[in-house]
Design a protein around this motif. Structure first.
Motif, PDB file in Angstrom:
ATOM      1  N   CYS A  56     -26.253   6.888  36.733  1.00  0.00           N
ATOM      2  CA  CYS A  56     -26.421   7.269  38.132  1.00  0.00           C
ATOM      3  C   CYS A  56     -25.250   6.774  38.974  1.00  0.00           C
ATOM      4  O   CYS A  56     -24.749   7.487  39.839  1.00  0.00           O
ATOM      5  CB  CYS A  56     -27.744   6.697  38.664  1.00  0.00           C
ATOM      6  SG  CYS A  56     -28.216   7.293  40.295  1.00  0.00           S
ATOM      7  N   LEU A  73     -27.002   7.455  25.958  1.00  0.00           N
ATOM      8  CA  LEU A  73     -28.352   6.913  25.826  1.00  0.00           C
ATOM      9  C   LEU A  73     -28.845   6.813  24.387  1.00  0.00           C
ATOM     10  O   LEU A  73     -29.849   6.150  24.133  1.00  0.00           O
ATOM     11  CB  LEU A  73     -29.345   7.763  26.628  1.00  0.00           C
ATOM     12  CG  LEU A  73     -29.165   7.784  28.144  1.00  0.00           C
ATOM     13  CD1 LEU A  73     -30.181   8.717  28.785  1.00  0.00           C
ATOM     14  CD2 LEU A  73     -29.296   6.384  28.740  1.00  0.00           C
ATOM     15  N   LEU A 110     -32.617   8.501  36.089  1.00  0.00           N
ATOM     16  CA  LEU A 110     -32.177   9.616  35.260  1.00  0.00           C
ATOM     17  C   LEU A 110     -32.408  10.948  35.975  1.00  0.00           C
ATOM     18  O   LEU A 110     -31.568  11.847  35.915  1.00  0.00           O
ATOM     19  CB  LEU A 110     -32.921   9.590  33.923  1.00  0.00           C
ATOM     20  CG  LEU A 110     -32.298  10.376  32.764  1.00  0.00           C
ATOM     21  CD1 LEU A 110     -30.885   9.881  32.462  1.00  0.00           C
ATOM     22  CD2 LEU A 110     -33.169  10.267  31.521  1.00  0.00           C
ATOM     23  N   SER A 136     -25.319  12.588  28.324  1.00  0.00           N
ATOM     24  CA  SER A 136     -26.397  11.600  28.336  1.00  0.00           C
ATOM     25  C   SER A 136     -26.782  11.186  26.918  1.00  0.00           C
ATOM     26  O   SER A 136     -27.134  10.020  26.677  1.00  0.00           O
ATOM     27  CB  SER A 136     -27.623  12.159  29.070  1.00  0.00           C
ATOM     28  OG  SER A 136     -27.314  12.459  30.410  1.00  0.00           O
ATOM     29  N   GLY A 152     -35.784   3.352  35.432  1.00  0.00           N
ATOM     30  CA  GLY A 152     -34.773   4.045  34.640  1.00  0.00           C
ATOM     31  C   GLY A 152     -35.007   5.549  34.605  1.00  0.00           C
ATOM     32  O   GLY A 152     -34.063   6.333  34.736  1.00  0.00           O
ATOM     33  N   SER A 175     -29.852  11.210  38.637  1.00  0.00           N
ATOM     34  CA  SER A 175     -28.558  11.535  38.022  1.00  0.00           C
ATOM     35  C   SER A 175     -28.448  13.025  37.746  1.00  0.00           C
ATOM     36  O   SER A 175     -27.380  13.618  37.950  1.00  0.00           O
ATOM     37  CB  SER A 175     -28.387  10.761  36.708  1.00  0.00           C
ATOM     38  OG  SER A 175     -28.450   9.382  36.916  1.00  0.00           O
ATOM     39  N   THR A 195     -29.264   3.778  32.509  1.00  0.00           N
ATOM     40  CA  THR A 195     -29.498   4.821  33.513  1.00  0.00           C
ATOM     41  C   THR A 195     -28.883   4.452  34.859  1.00  0.00           C
ATOM     42  O   THR A 195     -28.459   5.331  35.617  1.00  0.00           O
ATOM     43  CB  THR A 195     -31.004   5.079  33.684  1.00  0.00           C
ATOM     44  OG1 THR A 195     -31.677   3.834  33.930  1.00  0.00           O
ATOM     45  CG2 THR A 195     -31.590   5.721  32.434  1.00  0.00           C
TER      46      THR A 195
END
Length: 267
Positions: A175, A106, A255, A102, A251, A258, A171
């Motif tokens: 996902c 991100l 997350l 991530s 989002g 996810s 995100t």
């Protein structure tokens, strides 16, 4: 093995991820630079200047596409059982593995994409100045900057809007790549379109319940509503940054989903 978060183990895992994906990530960056060269090359051949606003919009779309590709690369182990088993054998906790991937999707690559975006926009200004001298064209940089200033009066608003839209998209990709094994990009796009239509329909429904007026069109997520028979209403006028906060909220929810999906896949 200790399953709590260990910073030293996380650092080693972060470096391992860098070694595994470096070549593919570098290829992606090379393609991005190649797109810029082709873009300016076509305009130079045509002896024309580049529209700064159109370039900024197209760049945003290109970056979102490559955000999806990068996400697909870093979560590619979840697409097949042998790769998932190989990831499970790494001596690290699930939290460390998820955080590492991530972080690349991100933080690391978004910073690279932001630098790329800034570089291309500055190259656009420089190219237009060069083209005006070489091809004897009027320099359109002044016109473009005036247009940008008329559309966006506050740079902080632009930044907040861009970050919120990007965060929602990033995100959504994280996902989506865990939800779908094959053709994740196409399925994520279809889910996004379905979400937009559903959100617009529900907005019209709730607007009717609250106001008693039937609406004709709804532009989501900006919630600009046109009533039948004339008149319009924008929720953004009464609630500043509503769409941005909505994108960030969704989002964050994606997350969390996810993380639970990652746990499920790596059991």
């Amino acid at each position: 093995m200790n399953t709590t978060f260990d910073i030293q183990r996380f650092g080693k895992l972060f470096y391992n991820e860098y070694c595994l994906q470096f070549k593919r990530a570098l290829l992606m960056i090379g393609i991005l630079l190649g797109i810029v060269a082709i873009y300016f090359g076509i305009n130079a051949i045509g002896q024309s200047q580049v529209d700064l606003i159109s370039t900024a919009f197209l760049l945003g779309l290109v970056i979102l596409v490559f955000q999806g590709l990068i996400t697909n690369i870093y979560f590619s182990e979840l697409s097949s059982k042998p790769q998932t088993l190989s990831m499970l054998l790494l001596p690290a906790s699930k939290l460390e593995k998820f955080t590492t991937k991530s972080l690349y999707c991100l933080v690391i690559f978004p910073i690279i994409f932001a630098l790329y975006y800034w570089l291309v926009l500055n190259l656009t200004v420089a190219y237009n100045s060069w083209a005006s001298d070489v091809f004897n064209l009027p320099d359109r940089n002044v016109v473009d900057l005036m247009s940008l200033n008329s559309v966006f009066s506050n740079k902080n608003d632009i930044l907040f809007t861009a970050v919120s839209i990007w965060f929602f998209a990033a995100t959504l990709f994280i996902c989506g790549v865990q939800m779908f094994k094959k053709s994740a990009h196409i399925k994520i796009f279809l889910v996004y379109i379905a979400f937009m239509f559903l959100a617009a329909y529900l907005t019209k429904f709730f607007y009717f319940l609250i106001s008693g007026h039937s609406s004709d069109t709804v532009v989501f997520p900006f919630l600009f509503i046109t009533e039948k028979g004339g008149g319009s209403y924008s929720l953004v006028d009464d609630f500043s940054f509503y769409p941005q906060y909505l994108c960030i909220f969704i989002g964050l929810y994606l997350l969390v989903v996810s993380w639970f999906k990652f746990n499920e896949k790596t059991v």
